[in-house]
Design a protein around this motif. Structure first.
Motif, short mmCIF file in Angstrom:
data_model
loop_
_atom_site.label_atom_id
_atom_site.label_comp_id
_atom_site.label_asym_id
_atom_site.label_seq_id
_atom_site.Cartn_x
_atom_site.Cartn_y
_atom_site.Cartn_z
N HIS A 52 -18.36 35.63 10.80
CA HIS A 52 -19.17 36.83 10.67
C HIS A 52 -20.54 36.42 10.12
N HIS A 53 -21.53 37.24 10.34
CA HIS A 53 -22.87 36.90 9.86
C HIS A 53 -23.52 38.12 9.20
N PRO A 54 -23.73 38.08 7.89
CA PRO A 54 -24.48 39.15 7.23
C PRO A 54 -25.98 38.93 7.43
N HIS B 90 -32.54 36.83 8.55
CA HIS B 90 -31.67 35.65 8.62
C HIS B 90 -30.25 36.00 8.23
N CYS B 91 -29.32 35.18 8.72
CA CYS B 91 -27.95 35.26 8.21
C CYS B 91 -27.99 34.81 6.76
N HIS B 92 -27.28 35.54 5.91
CA HIS B 92 -27.34 35.23 4.48
C HIS B 92 -26.20 34.33 4.00
N LEU B 93 -25.29 33.92 4.88
CA LEU B 93 -24.32 32.92 4.46
C LEU B 93 -25.10 31.65 4.15
N PRO B 94 -24.98 31.12 2.92
CA PRO B 94 -25.85 29.98 2.56
C PRO B 94 -25.78 28.83 3.56
N HIS B 95 -24.60 28.51 4.06
CA HIS B 95 -24.51 27.39 5.00
C HIS B 95 -25.12 27.70 6.36
N HIS B 96 -25.42 28.97 6.58
CA HIS B 96 -26.04 29.33 7.85
C HIS B 96 -27.56 29.42 7.73
N MET B 97 -28.05 29.20 6.50
CA MET B 97 -29.50 29.19 6.26
C MET B 97 -30.01 27.75 6.29
N GLY C 186 -31.86 26.93 10.27
CA GLY C 186 -30.62 27.58 10.69
C GLY C 186 -30.84 28.91 11.37
N MET C 187 -29.97 29.85 11.01
CA MET C 187 -29.94 31.16 11.66
C MET C 187 -30.98 32.06 11.01
N MET C 188 -32.21 31.89 11.45
CA MET C 188 -33.33 32.47 10.71
C MET C 188 -34.50 32.70 11.66
#
Ligand SMILES: [Cu+2]
Length: 450
Positions: free
Chosen positions: A270-272, A324-331, A417-419
């Motif tokens: 999931h991506h917040p 951006h996705c806020h999952l740290p590993h996705h940043m 990342g997802m940003m």
């Protein structure tokens, strides 16, 4: 923004859409069917016509077309009253970062696949060709169509064998943000997904001035490999529309405009997704438009697997606002294929070791980049060091495009990342970028150090 001004943007955008997006012949000519990115200045939807000249002869769409940055639209032709699309599933080399190209699978040379846009009520035919080395099918996620069109191997159809064609045809009675994908789990993880947007017969209220779409994907690309590990549960590359920040193309919004973002997720997580500086409301899901009575302010929306969330906001505050996705590993992107070892460790790590890793990274990256943030003189005596030090890589010039014009120096070091970002720009700056886009891609090409 005054009503008359909003109406002007709307009319101008519709005119642009009529000229560049929806005239089928023009569209087919301008957008290659193999999914090349649109030439700057020809994007649909936001094409403002100099002087605001109006041509009533242009067909009037009830909705603004969606822009999916870094992913082209799929053109169509008409056969009687049927909109005909040609889609081919095939291996795709996708440059997800300036120094990283992966072997994904997608459609028409693009991963994610090109964006399909139709009108509610349209009869749609998709002539599908399988250029993959294995059997596949196309599923129309969220669409209420006859079972024969559902695209599930063995259940609703025979799988489409390599080299074969299969024709899907249905009437779209819904409106909303849907998608197409292979109905085979590992093929989905190889990237086989694309937008299928059905514009409403009667425009949503309030109308928006900008409409953007983002597809969220994640990739596990093992060291020294270009093929994603589709069985992995940990991911080291995170993408919006097939590219990682800072390669993601910023979303432009004129100050005072209303913006719609359609965000869709097909991966394992999931991506917040969080927007800075503004509040938005969720105005729709993968099931269509949500009634206004359900809207409430928020700035982070959780997008589960196989879900779409449509959010809208008034771009009230000028600035370059992250989304951006806020999952740290996705940043971030772990880049462990370049570092050969994890930089962030739970045991002590010296600055010398971190720097030697960054040196090997520097040798692997074929262009100049900078690590602009300073570290303390006693950094290596502090347990836990380094964390984010050395991971920031400024590469402004390499990812330069009209949409990045005017960003502060080393902006790219803050993007991973997802940003991406929503650039809320006053008229002067917005128009300056639009005229750069109109100037064409040739001015940009020489500066990309491949
Ligand atoms: Cu995420």
């Amino acid at each position: 923004m005054s009503e008359s001004r909003r109406a002007f943007f709307y009319d101008a955008a519709i005119l642009g859409a009529g000229l560049f997006g929806w005239g089928k012949d023009l569209q087919a000519r301008r957008y290659g069917i193999r999914g090349e990115p649109r030439a700057p200045g020809t994007e649909r939807g936001n094409t403002l016509v100099a002087g605001g000249e109006k041509k009533s002869a242009q067909p009037r769409m009830s909705s603004l077309p969606v822009l999916t940055p870094d992913v082209a639209d799929l053109p169509h032709e008409m056969d009687g009253g049927v909109k005909v699309f040609h889609l081919a599933g095939e291996p795709v080399k996708r440059k997800i970062a300036p120094f990283k190209t992966i072997d994904a699978w997608g459609y028409n040379g693009s991963c994610p696949g090109p964006t399909i846009q139709v009108q509610q009520g349209d009869r749609v035919r998709v002539v599908f060709e399988n250029r993959l080395p294995e059997s596949t099918s196309l599923h129309w996620h969220g669409l209420e169509i006859p079972i024969e069109q559902d695209g599930v191997p063995y259940i609703s159809q025979k799988p489409v064998a390599p080299g074969e064609k299969y024709v899907y045809e249905f009437t779209v009675h819904q409106e909303g943000t849907f998608f197409y994908h292979a109905h085979s789990a590992m093929q989905e993880m190889m990237g086989q997904i694309g937008f299928f947007v059905a514009h409403p017969a009667k425009d949503y209220q309030p109308r928006v001035d900008h409409d953007y779409g983002l597809i969220l994907q994640e990739w596990a690309v093992l060291p020294s490999n270009s093929v994603p590990n589709t069985a992995a549960m940990e991911f080291n590359w995170l993408t919006f529309n097939g590219v990682s920040a800072p390669m993601t193309t910023p979303l432009l919004a004129r100050l005072g405009s209303r913006v719609r973002l359609r965000i869709l997720n097909l991966g394992m997580d999931h991506h917040p997704v969080h927007l800075h500086g503004h509040q938005f409301v969720v105005t729709g899901t993968e099931g269509g438009r949500a009634p206004e009575s359900t809207w409430f302010p928020m700035n982070t929306v959780l997008i589960g697997v196989a879900q779409a969330r449509v959010v809208e906001f008034d771009a009230k505050y000028p600035g370059n606002w992250m989304i951006h996705c806020h999952l740290p590993h996705h940043m971030m992107n772990s880049m462990m294929d370049l570092l050969r070892d994890r930089q962030i460790q739970t045991t002590d790590q010296t600055e010398a070791k971190a720097l030697s890793q960054m040196e090997s990274l520097a040798k692997s990256v074929p262009f100049q980049h900078v690590h602009p943030s300073p570290i303390a003189s006693n950094a290596e005596s502090v347990p836990g060091f380094p964390q984010d030090a050395f991971t920031e890589m400024g590469m402004d010039e390499v990812v330069e495009k009209p949409e990045t014009y005017g960003l502060p120096k080393n902006w790219s070091a803050g993007m991973m990342g997802m940003m991406t970002m929503v650039r809320v720009l006053p008229d002067k700056e917005y128009d300056a970028i639009m005229s750069k886009k109109t100037a064409g891609p040739s001015a940009q090409e020489g500066r990309h150090h491949e």
